[in-house]
Design an enzyme around this catalytic site. Structure first.
Site, PDB file in Angstrom:
ATOM      1  CE  LYS A   1      14.109   3.096   6.768  1.00 14.73           C
ATOM      2  NZ  LYS A   1      13.517   2.097   7.694  1.00 14.73           N
TER       3      LYS A   1
ATOM      4  CG  PHE B   1      10.001   2.385  11.400  1.00 14.13           C
ATOM      5  CD1 PHE B   1      10.257   1.266  10.611  1.00 14.13           C
ATOM      6  CD2 PHE B   1       8.691   2.827  11.525  1.00 14.13           C
ATOM      7  CE1 PHE B   1       9.223   0.592   9.966  1.00 14.13           C
ATOM      8  CE2 PHE B   1       7.658   2.154  10.888  1.00 14.13           C
ATOM      9  CZ  PHE B   1       7.917   1.034  10.110  1.00 14.13           C
ATOM     10  CB  VAL B   2      10.331   7.428   8.061  1.00  9.07           C
ATOM     11  CG1 VAL B   2      11.598   8.121   8.511  1.00  9.07           C
ATOM     12  CG2 VAL B   2      10.607   6.506   6.874  1.00  9.07           C
TER      13      VAL B   2
ATOM     14  CE  LYS C   1      -3.230  -2.423   2.970  1.00  8.45           C
ATOM     15  NZ  LYS C   1      -3.710  -2.492   4.380  1.00  8.45           N
TER      16      LYS C   1
ATOM     17  CG  ASP D   1      14.614  -1.111   5.445  1.00 11.71           C
ATOM     18  OD1 ASP D   1      15.768  -0.763   5.711  1.00 11.71           O
ATOM     19  OD2 ASP D   1      13.855  -1.624   6.294  1.00 11.71           O
TER      20      ASP D   1
ATOM     21  CD  GLU E   1       8.817  -0.610  -3.513  1.00  8.92           C
ATOM     22  OE1 GLU E   1       8.108  -0.035  -2.665  1.00  8.92           O
ATOM     23  OE2 GLU E   1       9.051  -1.827  -3.483  1.00  8.92           O
TER      24      GLU E   1
HETATM   25  P1  IMP Z   1      12.737  -3.820   1.955  1.00 13.40           P
HETATM   26  O1  IMP Z   1      12.311  -5.057   1.245  1.00 13.40           O
HETATM   27  O2  IMP Z   1      13.499  -4.116   3.206  1.00 13.40           O
HETATM   28  O3  IMP Z   1      13.481  -2.850   1.067  1.00 13.40           O
HETATM   29  O4  IMP Z   1      11.459  -3.114   2.531  1.00 13.40           O
HETATM   30  C1  IMP Z   1      10.545  -2.523   1.744  1.00 13.40           C
HETATM   31  C2  IMP Z   1       9.236  -2.289   2.474  1.00 13.40           C
HETATM   32  O5  IMP Z   1       9.345  -2.280   3.904  1.00 13.40           O
HETATM   33  C3  IMP Z   1       8.718  -0.928   2.123  1.00 13.40           C
HETATM   34  O6  IMP Z   1       8.019  -0.924   0.911  1.00 13.40           O
HETATM   35  C4  IMP Z   1       7.852  -0.604   3.320  1.00 13.40           C
HETATM   36  O7  IMP Z   1       6.565  -1.166   3.160  1.00 13.40           O
HETATM   37  C5  IMP Z   1       8.558  -1.269   4.475  1.00 13.40           C
HETATM   38  N1  IMP Z   1       9.427  -0.320   5.190  1.00 13.40           N
HETATM   39  C6  IMP Z   1      10.764  -0.276   5.225  1.00 13.40           C
HETATM   40  N2  IMP Z   1      11.229   0.709   5.998  1.00 13.40           N
HETATM   41  C7  IMP Z   1      10.145   1.347   6.471  1.00 13.40           C
HETATM   42  C8  IMP Z   1       9.961   2.497   7.324  1.00 13.40           C
HETATM   43  O8  IMP Z   1      10.909   3.152   7.806  1.00 13.40           O
HETATM   44  N3  IMP Z   1       8.673   2.842   7.571  1.00 13.40           N
HETATM   45  C9  IMP Z   1       7.612   2.177   7.059  1.00 13.40           C
HETATM   46  N4  IMP Z   1       7.731   1.104   6.258  1.00 13.40           N
HETATM   47  C10 IMP Z   1       8.988   0.692   5.963  1.00 13.40           C
HETATM   48 MG    MG Z   2       6.336  -0.677  -0.001  1.00 12.55          MG
END
Ligand code: IMP
Ligand code: MG
Length: 176
Positions: free
Chosen positions: A132, A154-155, A44, A104, A100
């Site tokens: 990040k 964490f945002v 979402k 993260d 996106e």
């Molecule tokens: P990744 O697979 O670790 O890159 O994470 C991607 C997903 O994790 C993002 O699309 C978000 O839904 C969630 N996410 C990662 N960091 C944050 C944050 O700081 N706040 C809120 N959601 C996050």
């Molecule tokens: Mg996402």
């Protein structure tokens, strides 16, 4: 962190967000000119950024969404990605931009790039509003248009949630 907090400290203001969206849109407008582009937003989290970005783009666009599973109620990545809603149209031979909210660990994005490349788009570009960089685990990941590189905090807000809360905050705030 199970209760809803009212005063979330500001990390990026509405004005900063607005001007960054315009910068990203300008790059995309420059790259694609009048060519049609299919925008794919990951649900979402990216719905707010998606809505802002599409209104700054000058070329014909198609809007698609992919549902991907997120963290659940944790604030660290599980590394497991599940598609919960698929595209409604073919992207074969189309110009595609994956939109996106935040990258993260990069595991979601790297999974999605493979998933979408398998459908043979003409061009596949990526944009992430927040990145990040220090948390990145996925190798060889390219994000073509990055909004802000942020520290490992964490945002929430601007589409991003914690346990489904705060998506409607008009600014980006920190929760940790
Ligand atoms: P990744 O697979 O670790 O890159 O994470 C991607 C997903 O994790 C993002 O699309 C978000 O839904 C969630 N996410 C990662 N960091 C944050 C944050 O700081 N706040 C809120 N959601 C996050
Ligand atoms: Mg996402």
């Amino acid at each position: 962190m199970s209760t809803y907090k009212k005063d979330i400290p500001v990390f990026l203001t509405e004005a900063q967000i607005k001007s960054k969206v315009k910068e990203i849109a300008a790059e995309i407008n420059k790259e694609f000119g009048d060519e049609e582009v299919t925008l794919i937003g990951t649900l979402k989290g990216s719905f707010v950024f998606f809505a802002d970005l599409v209104r700054e783009l000058k070329m014909p666009t198609r809007c698609e969404f992919l549902g991907v599973s997120s963290y659940g109620h944790q604030t660290t990545s599980s590394g497991e990605v599940k598609v919960t809603l698929d595209l409604s149209a073919s992207i074969n031979d189309k110009n595609v931009i994956l939109i996106e909210d935040i990258v993260d660990t990069g595991l979601t994005l790297s999974f999605l790039l493979e998933y979408l490349n398998a459908r043979k788009p003409r061009k596949l570009k990526t944009t992430a509003f927040l990145f990040k960089k220090v948390a990145l685990k996925a190798k060889d990941l390219t994000i073509d248009y990055v909004g802000f590189e942020i520290p490992n905090r964490f945002v929430v807000g601007y589409g991003l949630d914690y346990a489904e809360h705060y998506r409607g905050l008009p600014y980006i705030g920190t929760l940790d």
